[in-house]
Design an enzyme around this catalytic site. Structure first.
Site, PDB file in Angstrom:
ATOM      1  N   SER A 180      -7.602  -4.088  -2.326  1.00 43.26           N
ATOM      2  CA  SER A 180      -8.664  -5.061  -3.116  1.00 43.26           C
ATOM      3  C   SER A 180      -7.714  -5.618  -4.243  1.00 43.26           C
ATOM      4  CB  SER A 180      -9.661  -4.176  -3.899  1.00 43.26           C
ATOM      5  OG  SER A 180     -10.531  -5.003  -4.063  1.00 43.26           O
ATOM      6  N   GLU A 240     -15.782  -5.436   7.012  1.00 44.70           N
ATOM      7  CA  GLU A 240     -15.257  -6.803   6.090  1.00 44.70           C
ATOM      8  C   GLU A 240     -14.980  -7.918   7.183  1.00 44.70           C
ATOM      9  OE1 GLU A 240     -12.754  -5.570   2.412  1.00 44.70           O
ATOM     10  OE2 GLU A 240     -11.823  -4.474   4.251  1.00 44.70           O
ATOM     11  N   HIS A 286     -15.206  -2.261   2.491  1.00 47.80           N
ATOM     12  CA  HIS A 286     -14.168  -2.380   1.428  1.00 47.80           C
ATOM     13  C   HIS A 286     -13.816  -1.207   0.812  1.00 47.80           C
ATOM     14  CE1 HIS A 286     -12.018  -5.464  -0.927  1.00 47.80           C
ATOM     15  NE2 HIS A 286     -12.676  -4.696  -2.116  1.00 47.80           N
TER      16      HIS A 286
END
Length: 313
Positions: A180, A240, A286
């Site tokens: 991330s 994603e 995610h």
């Protein structure tokens, strides 16, 4: 090591992980609890370091996990893990036993003092590069950013030598991993200081930060007279890649880059001769990508798999 790492990471099957919203900032409420560093291991010994940022605003909790197994003459491979407290919470004795069966790496987790897996304010600052132009270095949640270069310098110039004084590591087998915002930081490092590590693994990198600021760093890398001797692995979750998200409110920064921007960046860099691999991890959103990318990365660095399609549970 390079090819084995890439094949193993890209071929791994989905982990049994809960899907979470596609947010760059995890829930601050997640407690750290006791980790393998507190419990101890038959395969690794753990040493804790404390380092303060240059501006005095953040204190880093660093665990150096050194294999008990005899080291090779050339030194050990080493994995530098951002969001170190969250990473450490996903490392257990069974994983360390699997690493010990191969060439186990030194594992260095870089976290923050406190009782949470994530310090959302500190990581937002440390893991994000400063945007160009008049774009404010603030994320959609109002958290200040732009400190990635200072953080990476501290990691390489201060923490790195401190670890090297304690254990012999092989710089030709050094790897940095992040997820991330951490993945964004790793990608920024690969594009702007590719000689700092041998392998860069960026999982679900937050390319939208600063309205795609990191994407502007690719052309200067490609303008160099020669390509760096490094490997960049870009990983995203299947959800994603398909643009699935549970966000109720969409900030313009989040939509500033297309869904396929990570894949497109990999294609651009590969076409220019940079050693890059792009992979989608089946069934992952995610949040689940943290463990789904971390565990096979460590196993691959140790040379013990997983083979494509091997379940990790």
């Amino acid at each position: 090591m390079r090819r084995a790492l890439l094949i193993a990471v890209l071929g791994v099957a989905a982990l049994a992980a809960a899907r979470t919203p596609a947010l760059a900032q995890p829930a601050q409420a997640a407690p750290l609890g006791r980790t393998i560093a507190d419990v101890g291991s038959a395969y690794y010994r753990f040493e804790r370091l404390s380092v303060t940022s240059e501006d005095g605003a953040r204190v880093y909790r660093i665990w150096v996990a050194t294999p008990r197994k005899a080291a090779p003459p050339s030194g050990r491979p080493v994995a530098w893990l951002l969001d170190g407290d969250a990473a450490l919470a996903r490392i257990d004795e069974a994983l360390l036993a699997r690493l010990d069966a191969g060439d186990p790496p030194v594992i260095v987790t870089i976290g923050y003092e406190g009782d949470r897996q994530f310090d959302v304010l500190a990581r937002a600052f440390d893991y994000t590069p400063r945007p160009s132009g008049d774009v404010a270095a603030v994320d959609p949640a109002g958290r200040p950013g732009g400190g990635a270069d200072a953080f990476l310098t501290l990691l390489h110039d201060r923490i790195g030598p401190e670890v090297a004084r304690r254990v012999a590591v092989d710089p030709r087998r050094s790897l940095i991993w992040g997820h991330s915002y951490g993945g964004l930081c790793v990608l920024h490092a690969a594009l702007t200081r590719p000689d700092a590590y041998h392998a860069f693994v960026a999982a679900s990198p937050s390319l939208w930060w600063g309205y795609g600021a990191v994407l502007k760093e690719a052309p200067p890398l490609l303008a160099r007279p020669s390509r760096p001797d490094m490997t960049l692995t870009l990983l995203v979750g299947e959800d994603e890649a398909k643009g699935r998200s549970s966000r109720l409110h969409v900030h313009p920064m989040w939509t500033s880059v297309p869904v396929g921007a990570t894949r497109d960046l990999a294609t651009q860099l590969t076409g220019a001769g940079v050693d890059v691999r792009y992979g989608q991890m089946p069934g992952q959103g995610h949040g689940g990508m943290l463990a789904a990318s971390l565990i096979p990365t460590l196993l691959s660095l140790a040379g013990v798999g997983p083979a494509p399609g091997e379940p990790l549970s």
